[in-house]
Write a protein that holds these residues in place. Structure first.
Motif, PDB file in Angstrom:
ATOM      1  N   LEU A 147       0.830  -1.203   0.000  1.00 60.93           N
ATOM      2  CA  LEU A 147       0.000   0.000   0.000  1.00 60.93           C
ATOM      3  C   LEU A 147       0.866   1.255   0.000  1.00 60.93           C
ATOM      4  O   LEU A 147       0.371   2.363   0.209  1.00 60.93           O
ATOM      5  N   ALA A 148       2.171   1.102  -0.220  1.00 60.40           N
ATOM      6  CA  ALA A 148       3.119   2.205  -0.091  1.00 60.40           C
ATOM      7  C   ALA A 148       2.957   3.275  -1.170  1.00 60.40           C
ATOM      8  O   ALA A 148       3.185   4.453  -0.905  1.00 60.40           O
ATOM      9  N   ALA A 149       2.579   2.896  -2.363  1.00 59.21           N
ATOM     10  CA  ALA A 149       2.432   3.844  -3.466  1.00 59.21           C
ATOM     11  C   ALA A 149       0.957   4.253  -3.597  1.00 59.21           C
ATOM     12  O   ALA A 149       0.082   3.703  -2.928  1.00 59.21           O
ATOM     13  N   GLU A 150       0.712   5.188  -4.485  1.00 59.72           N
ATOM     14  CA  GLU A 150      -0.664   5.646  -4.695  1.00 59.72           C
ATOM     15  C   GLU A 150      -1.563   4.496  -5.144  1.00 59.72           C
ATOM     16  O   GLU A 150      -2.682   4.356  -4.682  1.00 59.72           O
ATOM     17  N   GLU A 151      -1.046   3.673  -6.043  1.00 55.10           N
ATOM     18  CA  GLU A 151      -1.776   2.485  -6.500  1.00 55.10           C
ATOM     19  C   GLU A 151      -1.228   1.256  -5.785  1.00 55.10           C
ATOM     20  O   GLU A 151      -0.009   1.038  -5.782  1.00 55.10           O
ATOM     21  N   PRO A 152      -2.086   0.421  -5.195  1.00 58.28           N
ATOM     22  CA  PRO A 152      -1.609  -0.813  -4.547  1.00 58.28           C
ATOM     23  C   PRO A 152      -0.926  -1.732  -5.565  1.00 58.28           C
ATOM     24  O   PRO A 152      -1.267  -1.727  -6.752  1.00 58.28           O
ATOM     25  N   VAL A 153       0.035  -2.518  -5.071  1.00 51.07           N
ATOM     26  CA  VAL A 153       0.770  -3.454  -5.926  1.00 51.07           C
ATOM     27  C   VAL A 153       0.714  -4.826  -5.275  1.00 51.07           C
ATOM     28  O   VAL A 153       1.065  -4.983  -4.106  1.00 51.07           O
ATOM     29  N   LEU A 154       0.270  -5.834  -6.048  1.00 51.11           N
ATOM     30  CA  LEU A 154       0.218  -7.215  -5.572  1.00 51.11           C
ATOM     31  C   LEU A 154       1.148  -8.067  -6.422  1.00 51.11           C
ATOM     32  O   LEU A 154       1.029  -8.089  -7.646  1.00 51.11           O
ATOM     33  N   ASN A 155       2.062  -8.757  -5.767  1.00 55.10           N
ATOM     34  CA  ASN A 155       2.953  -9.695  -6.439  1.00 55.10           C
ATOM     35  C   ASN A 155       2.900 -11.041  -5.733  1.00 55.10           C
ATOM     36  O   ASN A 155       2.543 -11.119  -4.549  1.00 55.10           O
ATOM     37  N   ALA A 156       3.257 -12.085  -6.475  1.00 53.49           N
ATOM     38  CA  ALA A 156       3.326 -13.439  -5.915  1.00 53.49           C
ATOM     39  C   ALA A 156       4.773 -13.917  -6.024  1.00 53.49           C
ATOM     40  O   ALA A 156       5.470 -13.612  -7.003  1.00 53.49           O
ATOM     41  N   PHE A 157       5.189 -14.688  -5.018  1.00 50.52           N
ATOM     42  CA  PHE A 157       6.560 -15.173  -4.968  1.00 50.52           C
ATOM     43  C   PHE A 157       6.583 -16.639  -4.548  1.00 50.52           C
ATOM     44  O   PHE A 157       5.778 -17.070  -3.729  1.00 50.52           O
ATOM     45  N   ARG A 158       7.531 -17.369  -5.115  1.00 54.13           N
ATOM     46  CA  ARG A 158       7.861 -18.687  -4.592  1.00 54.13           C
ATOM     47  C   ARG A 158       9.206 -18.506  -3.897  1.00 54.13           C
ATOM     48  O   ARG A 158      10.125 -17.918  -4.459  1.00 54.13           O
ATOM     49  N   ILE A 159       9.271 -18.990  -2.673  1.00 50.67           N
ATOM     50  CA  ILE A 159      10.494 -18.836  -1.881  1.00 50.67           C
ATOM     51  C   ILE A 159      10.953 -20.225  -1.474  1.00 50.67           C
ATOM     52  O   ILE A 159      10.238 -20.950  -0.782  1.00 50.67           O
ATOM     53  N   GLN A 160      12.135 -20.606  -1.959  1.00 53.72           N
ATOM     54  CA  GLN A 160      12.703 -21.925  -1.672  1.00 53.72           C
ATOM     55  C   GLN A 160      14.153 -21.769  -1.247  1.00 53.72           C
ATOM     56  O   GLN A 160      14.966 -21.239  -2.020  1.00 53.72           O
ATOM     57  N   GLN A 161      14.457 -22.204  -0.055  1.00 52.63           N
ATOM     58  CA  GLN A 161      15.822 -22.192   0.467  1.00 52.63           C
ATOM     59  C   GLN A 161      16.484 -20.824   0.306  1.00 52.63           C
ATOM     60  O   GLN A 161      17.626 -20.712  -0.133  1.00 52.63           O
ATOM     61  N   GLY A 162      15.716 -19.791   0.611  1.00 51.10           N
ATOM     62  CA  GLY A 162      16.241 -18.437   0.555  1.00 51.10           C
ATOM     63  C   GLY A 162      16.233 -17.785  -0.809  1.00 51.10           C
ATOM     64  O   GLY A 162      16.551 -16.610  -0.948  1.00 51.10           O
ATOM     65  N   GLU A 163      15.888 -18.549  -1.850  1.00 52.37           N
ATOM     66  CA  GLU A 163      15.811 -18.003  -3.207  1.00 52.37           C
ATOM     67  C   GLU A 163      14.384 -17.547  -3.500  1.00 52.37           C
ATOM     68  O   GLU A 163      13.427 -18.264  -3.214  1.00 52.37           O
ATOM     69  N   VAL A 164      14.258 -16.373  -4.101  1.00 56.25           N
ATOM     70  CA  VAL A 164      12.958 -15.771  -4.376  1.00 56.25           C
ATOM     71  C   VAL A 164      12.722 -15.723  -5.875  1.00 56.25           C
ATOM     72  O   VAL A 164      13.562 -15.237  -6.634  1.00 56.25           O
ATOM     73  N   GLU A 165      11.556 -16.230  -6.294  1.00 62.50           N
ATOM     74  CA  GLU A 165      11.138 -16.160  -7.696  1.00 62.50           C
ATOM     75  C   GLU A 165       9.812 -15.415  -7.742  1.00 62.50           C
ATOM     76  O   GLU A 165       8.863 -15.767  -7.038  1.00 62.50           O
ATOM     77  N   LYS A 166       9.741 -14.373  -8.555  1.00 58.11           N
ATOM     78  CA  LYS A 166       8.552 -13.535  -8.651  1.00 58.11           C
ATOM     79  C   LYS A 166       7.674 -13.977  -9.824  1.00 58.11           C
ATOM     80  O   LYS A 166       8.182 -14.319 -10.894  1.00 58.11           O
ATOM     81  N   PHE A 167       6.357 -13.950  -9.604  1.00 55.07           N
ATOM     82  CA  PHE A 167       5.400 -14.285 -10.648  1.00 55.07           C
ATOM     83  C   PHE A 167       4.412 -13.149 -10.821  1.00 55.07           C
ATOM     84  O   PHE A 167       3.969 -12.546  -9.838  1.00 55.07           O
ATOM     85  N   PRO A 168       4.052 -12.848 -12.067  1.00 55.25           N
ATOM     86  CA  PRO A 168       3.053 -11.805 -12.293  1.00 55.25           C
ATOM     87  C   PRO A 168       1.678 -12.269 -11.805  1.00 55.25           C
ATOM     88  O   PRO A 168       1.351 -13.447 -11.856  1.00 55.25           O
ATOM     89  N   VAL A 169       0.909 -11.300 -11.328  1.00 53.04           N
ATOM     90  CA  VAL A 169      -0.453 -11.559 -10.871  1.00 53.04           C
ATOM     91  C   VAL A 169      -1.403 -10.754 -11.746  1.00 53.04           C
ATOM     92  O   VAL A 169      -1.242  -9.543 -11.893  1.00 53.04           O
TER      93      VAL A 169
END
Length: 134
Positions: A108-130
C-alpha cells in the motif's frame, strides 16, 4: 507461470489491508488449483505489528477445513506491506517454510496498490506476475 486472482478476492484483500493499516494484514488465498486464486480467507495478524505478521493457528486450521469442504486448495498466504514495496523482506524469506505455496505481498506504499506473488525456496525468491480477472 502467471497467477490469476478474481476481482472479488483482490478487492477483499485490499479492503482488509486498508482497514488494518498501519498493521500488516494477512490471510490465505484459496482456489481450485495452485495458479488461480478465487477467495480470500481473512485471518488475524496475532502479532498486531506494522513490520511483520503471524497467522492465527486456529484460523489456519479453520481455513484448511473450509477449503477441503468446498473443493478448494490453498494457493498461498498473503500479507500486506502498508509502507514498503511488494517484495519479501529478509524476515519473510527466513520464515518461508513451505516451498509448495505462493507468498503474496500487497503493498500500500504507493498511490496504487501493488500485488505480487513469490515462490520462496531455500532463501531463493522467484517472482510471478499476478493478473486480476473477473
Amino acid at each position: 507461470m502467471t497467477i490469476t486472482i478474481t476481482r472479488d478476492a483482490y478487492n477483499s484483500i485490499l479492503a482488509q489491508a486498508r482497514q488494518d493499516a498501519p498493521v500488516e494484514s494477512c490471510g490465505y488465498l484459496l482456489g481450485t488449483d495452485k495458479e488461480n486464486a478465487t477467495e480470500n480467507y481473512a485471518m488475524t495478524n496475532i502479532d498486531h505489528s506494522e513490520e511483520h505478521f503471524s497467522l492465527d493457528p486456529k484460523e489456519q486450521f479453520a481455513a484448511i477445513k473450509y477449503a477441503r469442504q468446498n473443493g478448494l486448495k490453498v494457493v498461498g498466504n498473503w500479507h500486506s506491506h502498508p509502507a514498503s514495496p511488494s517484495r519479501p523482506s529478509q524476515e519473510d524469506i527466513r520464515l518461508a517454510y513451505d516451498p509448495s505455496i505462493l507468498y503474496f505481498i500487497l503493498s500500500l506504499a504507493a498511490e496504487e496498490p501493488v500485488l505480487n506473488a513469490f515462490r520462496i525456496q531455500q532463501g531463493e525468491v522467484e517472482k510471478f506476475p499476478v493478473i486480476i480477472i473477473k
